[in-house]
Design an enzyme around this catalytic site. Sequence first.
Site, PDB file in Angstrom:
ATOM      1  N   TYR A 145       8.234  36.142  21.639  1.00  0.00           N
ATOM      2  CA  TYR A 145       6.912  36.596  21.882  1.00  0.00           C
ATOM      3  C   TYR A 145       6.133  35.493  22.496  1.00  0.00           C
ATOM      4  CZ  TYR A 145       2.333  38.957  20.958  1.00  0.00           C
ATOM      5  OH  TYR A 145       1.302  39.569  21.041  1.00  0.00           O
ATOM      6  N   GLY A 148       7.621  34.331  25.867  1.00  0.00           N
ATOM      7  CA  GLY A 148       7.470  35.648  26.914  1.00  0.00           C
ATOM      8  C   GLY A 148       6.021  35.888  27.373  1.00  0.00           C
ATOM      9  N   GLY A 207      -1.558  30.972   0.941  1.00  0.00           N
ATOM     10  CA  GLY A 207      -2.843  31.735   1.473  1.00  0.00           C
ATOM     11  C   GLY A 207      -3.870  30.911   2.037  1.00  0.00           C
TER      12      GLY A 207
HETATM   13  P1  NAD Z   1       0.938  47.878  19.727  1.00  0.00           P
HETATM   14  O1  NAD Z   1       2.494  47.624  19.110  1.00  0.00           O
HETATM   15  O2  NAD Z   1       0.155  48.804  18.948  1.00  0.00           O
HETATM   16  O3  NAD Z   1       1.005  48.307  21.026  1.00  0.00           O
HETATM   17  C1  NAD Z   1       1.991  48.179  22.013  1.00  0.00           C
HETATM   18  C2  NAD Z   1       2.540  49.176  22.629  1.00  0.00           C
HETATM   19  O4  NAD Z   1       3.353  48.895  23.801  1.00  0.00           O
HETATM   20  C3  NAD Z   1       2.988  50.241  21.774  1.00  0.00           C
HETATM   21  O5  NAD Z   1       2.387  51.645  22.098  1.00  0.00           O
HETATM   22  C4  NAD Z   1       4.534  50.165  22.298  1.00  0.00           C
HETATM   23  O6  NAD Z   1       5.327  51.377  22.161  1.00  0.00           O
HETATM   24  C5  NAD Z   1       4.486  49.783  23.930  1.00  0.00           C
HETATM   25  N1  NAD Z   1       5.872  48.985  24.140  1.00  0.00           N
HETATM   26  C6  NAD Z   1       6.272  48.451  23.827  1.00  0.00           C
HETATM   27  N2  NAD Z   1       7.231  47.887  24.664  1.00  0.00           N
HETATM   28  C7  NAD Z   1       7.350  48.454  26.002  1.00  0.00           C
HETATM   29  C8  NAD Z   1       7.961  48.815  26.877  1.00  0.00           C
HETATM   30  N3  NAD Z   1       9.219  48.030  27.210  1.00  0.00           N
HETATM   31  N4  NAD Z   1       7.601  49.550  27.836  1.00  0.00           N
HETATM   32  C9  NAD Z   1       6.528  50.549  27.818  1.00  0.00           C
HETATM   33  N5  NAD Z   1       5.732  50.428  26.555  1.00  0.00           N
HETATM   34  C10 NAD Z   1       6.266  49.317  25.668  1.00  0.00           C
HETATM   35  O7  NAD Z   1       0.371  46.357  19.635  1.00  0.00           O
HETATM   36  P2  NAD Z   1      -1.037  45.988  20.182  1.00  0.00           P
HETATM   37  O8  NAD Z   1      -1.968  45.373  18.775  1.00  0.00           O
HETATM   38  O9  NAD Z   1      -1.583  47.381  20.544  1.00  0.00           O
HETATM   39  O10 NAD Z   1      -1.139  45.062  20.929  1.00  0.00           O
HETATM   40  C11 NAD Z   1      -1.343  45.542  22.687  1.00  0.00           C
HETATM   41  C12 NAD Z   1      -0.929  44.354  23.495  1.00  0.00           C
HETATM   42  O11 NAD Z   1      -2.187  43.181  23.123  1.00  0.00           O
HETATM   43  C13 NAD Z   1       0.213  43.606  23.480  1.00  0.00           C
HETATM   44  O12 NAD Z   1       0.659  43.164  24.773  1.00  0.00           O
HETATM   45  C14 NAD Z   1      -0.085  42.337  22.566  1.00  0.00           C
HETATM   46  O13 NAD Z   1       0.734  41.449  22.656  1.00  0.00           O
HETATM   47  C15 NAD Z   1      -1.736  41.927  23.050  1.00  0.00           C
HETATM   48  N6  NAD Z   1      -2.047  41.430  21.671  1.00  0.00           N
HETATM   49  C16 NAD Z   1      -2.473  42.071  20.671  1.00  0.00           C
HETATM   50  C17 NAD Z   1      -3.198  41.299  19.574  1.00  0.00           C
HETATM   51  C18 NAD Z   1      -3.507  42.011  18.504  1.00  0.00           C
HETATM   52  O14 NAD Z   1      -4.061  41.373  17.480  1.00  0.00           O
HETATM   53  N7  NAD Z   1      -3.479  43.506  18.393  1.00  0.00           N
HETATM   54  C19 NAD Z   1      -3.424  40.043  19.562  1.00  0.00           C
HETATM   55  C20 NAD Z   1      -2.894  39.314  20.775  1.00  0.00           C
HETATM   56  C21 NAD Z   1      -2.369  40.082  21.723  1.00  0.00           C
END
Ligand code: NAD
Length: 311
Positions: A145, A148, A207
């Site tokens: 992650y 990437g 924790g």
């Molecule tokens: P999530 O897992 O709920 O959403 C990710 C979505 O991407 C899912 O709907 C999944 O099915 C889709 N997906 C995964 N691989 C895919 C692929 N190869 N092709 C098409 N769709 C694909 O996660 P989230 O919390 O909504 O995160 C969204 C983005 O924000 C991500 O890129 C994540 O790295 C980033 N992010 C989130 C957080 C957080 O706290 N939520 C923090 C840092 C970064």
Amino acid sequence: MRKRILITGGAGFLGSHLCDRLLAEDNEVICVDNFFTGNKSNIVHLLKHPYFELIRHDITFPLYVEVDEIYNLACPASPVHYQFDPVQTTKTSVIGAINMLGLAKRLKARILQASTSEVYGDPEIHPQPESYRGNVNPIGIRACYDEGKRCAETLFFDYNRQHKVDIKVMRIFNTYGSRMNPNDGRVVSNFIVQALKNEPITIYGDGNQSRSFCYVDDLIDGMIRLMNSRDGFTGPVNIGNPTEFTMLELAQQVIGLTGSSSRIIYQPLPQDDPLQRQPNIDLARQELNWQPTIQLEQGLSKTIDYFRGII
Ligand code: NAD
Ligand code: UDP
Ligand code: UDP
């Protein structure tokens, strides 16, 4: 004029909130998702919307559509899910970024990357400014992650320098709110689900590790502001809530707000789990005139109400 906007990962936690907001602002939304961690239930209320379109597609394969703007959010975000198929996680970040940047290049479309505070790894500088280059273990279990996402940032900046692609890179810190997957394994959803079921609350380690959590509405507001920021402002920019607390404090607050009879149990700390994390958001304040408005107690109460409704 109505813009046509592509959201990859649009059926996920953050993506589905972004779909709602951009449709409410009178845009046309194309949501692309392979449903690895996302769920149709997050967007089912949009399926009949005349300006909403859903495409089941994996962004590691090329995608040919015609849009004005791209938000690239596709990627599992919870350690449990991104470690389930780590090779696919790296492919999604790296090959997915190449495909979406190729699309943006062909269309001359602006593209925003959902990067992460994980690019800072287990940070030795606290709080973390964007200039900090991070402390990531490249061969650990979080690397699929973290590395990437770091490589995706490299690709964004190289497409910007080499092909003049109009990029925006957002480093998202831990975010919580409705539509988190109850089986996601992330700390807020775990603690709330455990508390509502009066089951033991699982703290990993002692924790005392800390995080800073941002409520989803604030986060989406920052994301849209970044997309609409001035020409030439690429970021990377931190978006998150600087209020920092330990996982033990979070557990106690969730127990208090739910009135749960859950007790706390301690489990081993996963490898490479960062000890502390807090965004420095000076740049977001200055460039985007953005700062979070929803404090933890209020955000947790809203999130607890959501989970009460689905459990
Ligand atoms: P999530 O897992 O709920 O959403 C990710 C979505 O991407 C899912 O709907 C999944 O099915 C889709 N997906 C995964 N691989 C895919 C692929 N190869 N092709 C098409 N769709 C694909 O996660 P989230 O919390 O909504 O995160 C969204 C983005 O924000 C991500 O890129 C994540 O790295 C980033 N992010 C989130 C957080 C957080 O706290 N939520 C923090 C840092 C970064
Ligand atoms: N690509 C895509 N949709 C497009 C344009 C490109 O999915 O509308 C993909 C394409 O498959 C390619 C990648 O984006 O592999 C990178 O495109 P770029 O033009 O940068 O590279 P090239 O095609 O020259 O390898
Ligand atoms: N964590 C915990 N109990 C859980 C889930 C997570 O104590 O049931 C801890 C985890 O070890 C980490 C913090 O909570 O220190 C945040 O974990 P999460 O997976 O939500 O996000 P990340 O580690 O990616 O910031």
